[in-house]
Design a protein around this motif. Sequence first.
Motif, PDB file in Angstrom:
ATOM      1  N   GLU A   1      -4.294 -19.960 -73.280  1.00 33.11           N
ATOM      2  CA  GLU A   1      -3.171 -20.279 -74.168  1.00 33.11           C
ATOM      3  C   GLU A   1      -2.702 -19.022 -74.904  1.00 33.11           C
ATOM      4  O   GLU A   1      -1.496 -18.796 -75.057  1.00 33.11           O
ATOM      5  N   VAL A   2      -3.656 -18.196 -75.342  1.00 35.25           N
ATOM      6  CA  VAL A   2      -3.323 -16.954 -76.040  1.00 35.25           C
ATOM      7  C   VAL A   2      -2.497 -16.042 -75.134  1.00 35.25           C
ATOM      8  O   VAL A   2      -1.470 -15.477 -75.541  1.00 35.25           O
ATOM      9  N   ILE A   3      -2.952 -15.888 -73.907  1.00 33.54           N
ATOM     10  CA  ILE A   3      -2.235 -15.045 -72.950  1.00 33.54           C
ATOM     11  C   ILE A   3      -0.838 -15.587 -72.706  1.00 33.54           C
ATOM     12  O   ILE A   3       0.146 -14.838 -72.620  1.00 33.54           O
ATOM     13  N   PHE A   4      -0.729 -16.915 -72.638  1.00 33.50           N
ATOM     14  CA  PHE A   4       0.578 -17.538 -72.446  1.00 33.50           C
ATOM     15  C   PHE A   4       1.527 -17.188 -73.595  1.00 33.50           C
ATOM     16  O   PHE A   4       2.659 -16.775 -73.374  1.00 33.50           O
ATOM     17  N   PHE A   5       1.064 -17.384 -74.850  1.00 39.17           N
ATOM     18  CA  PHE A   5       1.936 -17.132 -75.985  1.00 39.17           C
ATOM     19  C   PHE A   5       2.328 -15.656 -76.072  1.00 39.17           C
ATOM     20  O   PHE A   5       3.417 -15.322 -76.536  1.00 39.17           O
ATOM     21  N   PHE A   6       1.436 -14.782 -75.625  1.00 33.89           N
ATOM     22  CA  PHE A   6       1.727 -13.350 -75.662  1.00 33.89           C
ATOM     23  C   PHE A   6       2.885 -12.999 -74.730  1.00 33.89           C
ATOM     24  O   PHE A   6       3.734 -12.161 -75.040  1.00 33.89           O
ATOM     25  N   PHE A   7       2.925 -13.667 -73.555  1.00 32.89           N
ATOM     26  CA  PHE A   7       3.948 -13.355 -72.556  1.00 32.89           C
ATOM     27  C   PHE A   7       5.042 -14.420 -72.469  1.00 32.89           C
ATOM     28  O   PHE A   7       5.927 -14.315 -71.620  1.00 32.89           O
ATOM     29  N   SER A   8       4.984 -15.446 -73.327  1.00 34.97           N
ATOM     30  CA  SER A   8       5.872 -16.606 -73.179  1.00 34.97           C
ATOM     31  C   SER A   8       7.350 -16.242 -73.205  1.00 34.97           C
ATOM     32  O   SER A   8       8.119 -16.678 -72.344  1.00 34.97           O
ATOM     33  N   THR A   9       7.744 -15.445 -74.199  1.00 36.01           N
ATOM     34  CA  THR A   9       9.167 -15.091 -74.297  1.00 36.01           C
ATOM     35  C   THR A   9       9.621 -14.277 -73.089  1.00 36.01           C
ATOM     36  O   THR A   9      10.691 -14.501 -72.522  1.00 36.01           O
ATOM     37  N   ARG A  10       8.779 -13.341 -72.676  1.00 39.29           N
ATOM     38  CA  ARG A  10       9.115 -12.485 -71.541  1.00 39.29           C
ATOM     39  C   ARG A  10       9.226 -13.298 -70.251  1.00 39.29           C
ATOM     40  O   ARG A  10      10.091 -13.046 -69.405  1.00 39.29           O
ATOM     41  N   LEU A  11       8.348 -14.288 -70.093  1.00 34.33           N
ATOM     42  CA  LEU A  11       8.302 -15.042 -68.839  1.00 34.33           C
ATOM     43  C   LEU A  11       9.297 -16.199 -68.786  1.00 34.33           C
ATOM     44  O   LEU A  11       9.853 -16.500 -67.726  1.00 34.33           O
ATOM     45  N   PHE A  12       9.517 -16.865 -69.930  1.00 34.55           N
ATOM     46  CA  PHE A  12      10.218 -18.142 -69.887  1.00 34.55           C
ATOM     47  C   PHE A  12      11.503 -18.201 -70.708  1.00 34.55           C
ATOM     48  O   PHE A  12      12.116 -19.266 -70.791  1.00 34.55           O
ATOM     49  N   SER A  13      11.919 -17.108 -71.319  1.00 30.46           N
ATOM     50  CA  SER A  13      13.126 -17.164 -72.147  1.00 30.46           C
ATOM     51  C   SER A  13      14.374 -17.523 -71.333  1.00 30.46           C
ATOM     52  O   SER A  13      15.327 -18.097 -71.865  1.00 30.46           O
ATOM     53  N   ALA A  14      14.369 -17.195 -70.049  1.00 37.44           N
ATOM     54  CA  ALA A  14      15.528 -17.492 -69.202  1.00 37.44           C
ATOM     55  C   ALA A  14      15.460 -18.890 -68.582  1.00 37.44           C
ATOM     56  O   ALA A  14      16.422 -19.339 -67.966  1.00 37.44           O
ATOM     57  N   TRP A  15      14.336 -19.567 -68.750  1.00 40.91           N
ATOM     58  CA  TRP A  15      14.193 -20.909 -68.182  1.00 40.91           C
ATOM     59  C   TRP A  15      14.873 -21.931 -69.086  1.00 40.91           C
ATOM     60  O   TRP A  15      14.815 -21.837 -70.305  1.00 40.91           O
ATOM     61  N   SER A  16      15.486 -22.933 -68.463  1.00 43.12           N
ATOM     62  CA  SER A  16      16.015 -24.048 -69.254  1.00 43.12           C
ATOM     63  C   SER A  16      14.842 -24.887 -69.751  1.00 43.12           C
ATOM     64  O   SER A  16      13.756 -24.899 -69.160  1.00 43.12           O
ATOM     65  N   LEU A  17      15.070 -25.610 -70.851  1.00 47.85           N
ATOM     66  CA  LEU A  17      14.012 -26.467 -71.387  1.00 47.85           C
ATOM     67  C   LEU A  17      13.626 -27.558 -70.389  1.00 47.85           C
ATOM     68  O   LEU A  17      12.455 -27.935 -70.294  1.00 47.85           O
ATOM     69  N   SER A  18      14.591 -28.063 -69.645  1.00 47.97           N
ATOM     70  CA  SER A  18      14.285 -29.103 -68.653  1.00 47.97           C
ATOM     71  C   SER A  18      13.289 -28.597 -67.617  1.00 47.97           C
ATOM     72  O   SER A  18      12.317 -29.281 -67.280  1.00 47.97           O
ATOM     73  N   LYS A  19      13.517 -27.381 -67.117  1.00 47.41           N
ATOM     74  CA  LYS A  19      12.595 -26.819 -66.123  1.00 47.41           C
ATOM     75  C   LYS A  19      11.203 -26.605 -66.701  1.00 47.41           C
ATOM     76  O   LYS A  19      10.190 -26.806 -66.024  1.00 47.41           O
TER      77      LYS A  19
END
Length: 389
Positions: A254-272
């Motif tokens: 979870e920590v690793i996810f939050f660290f990279f979350s914006t970089r990885l998922f900022s372009a994803w729609s909320l639905s996806k």
Amino acid sequence: MLKLRPFHWLALSFFGFFCTYGVFMPFFPVWLKSQNYAPETIGFIVASAYVFRFIGSMLFTRFIKQAHQLLTALRYLAWMSCAIMLFMSFYVQNFWLLCGGLWLFSLVNSAGIPLSDTLATTWSFQVKNLDYGHIRLIGSCAFIIGVVVFGYFIGLIGESYIGLLVAGLLFVYASLQMLPPSLLPKNQESEKSEEVPSFLSLLKNSITTRILIVVALLQGSHAGYYIYSVIYWQSLGLEVQTTSLLWGLSVAAEVIFFFFSTRLFSAWSLSKLFYLCTFATVLRWGLFPFADTFWEILPIQFMHSVTFALSHYAMMRYIAGQAPNSIANLQGLYNAIAGCAGVALLSVLSGWLYPISATATFLTMAGFALLALPFIPRQIENPNLKKVN
């Protein structure tokens, strides 16, 4: 006295709360088991506590009319949580005193997260580049320390001392809350002039309601895991230190996810994001009862970064895209419905199923996660009809 910047104050607050929660969440059922409570009784006790967490999540946010009241509320609630847990530690053998104490504890402790999230959101309007993701990451690191370090400590001192250990950690958390921040939170100009929408009016938004149902099903499906994972792994022959390591590694993901979350998922729609989370959650609970060794369980634990962290990230993005005057009550609804009501209902079901079949318990959780699919909106918009990506 040295005054802390908002980021540092929030970091210490989240650290104290989640370090304590890292002990309470996985090991509270173990503590009850050490006091000779039966699995179905443990399920009832924990499920009933989530009902009061549901009430507390919404109750206290209603009393916050000005942003500066957030600090005072968090401090009072922290000290009350500490006192109640200390009471429970001495009266754990009395079923009704234990239940009464736990219900009151759940009522006051549950408000910590929505109020802290609201404080973080409020300060984000006042402080440039206040990164909530990094603050939440610190909380996740603290959870790991709680579950791994103190899990190992529990293995040394014995499971009967878990209650006192949690009370001690709550004392540290409450003490951290007393540190003064360098900047007091204050209302936005728009918040002063606009009426705060009620919970009911927020639920009249069909998109909000559907998203809350989705997150309630996804996070609620973790109920069997929250209550019985450590007990289940112990039945497979794993030591308490190993179970704490497995919990810790899931939160490390979870920590690793939050660290990279914006970089990885900022372009994803909320639905996806919600679709991905749903499929991962179904897969995780579908595999869970068939993993019998540490190395088989480990990859399933890493999926926590998607089954829980991703749903939380998506929900926080949705809330951040709404009108500022609705944020506090949306936080309360999210924590009450997804984090409490969903978990409470499925905790009751898990408490009934687990004594019959552990396998059926986790497969049923997978089924409830699957029910989230038809509720996911294809397009998610904010009140200004501006798409939230």
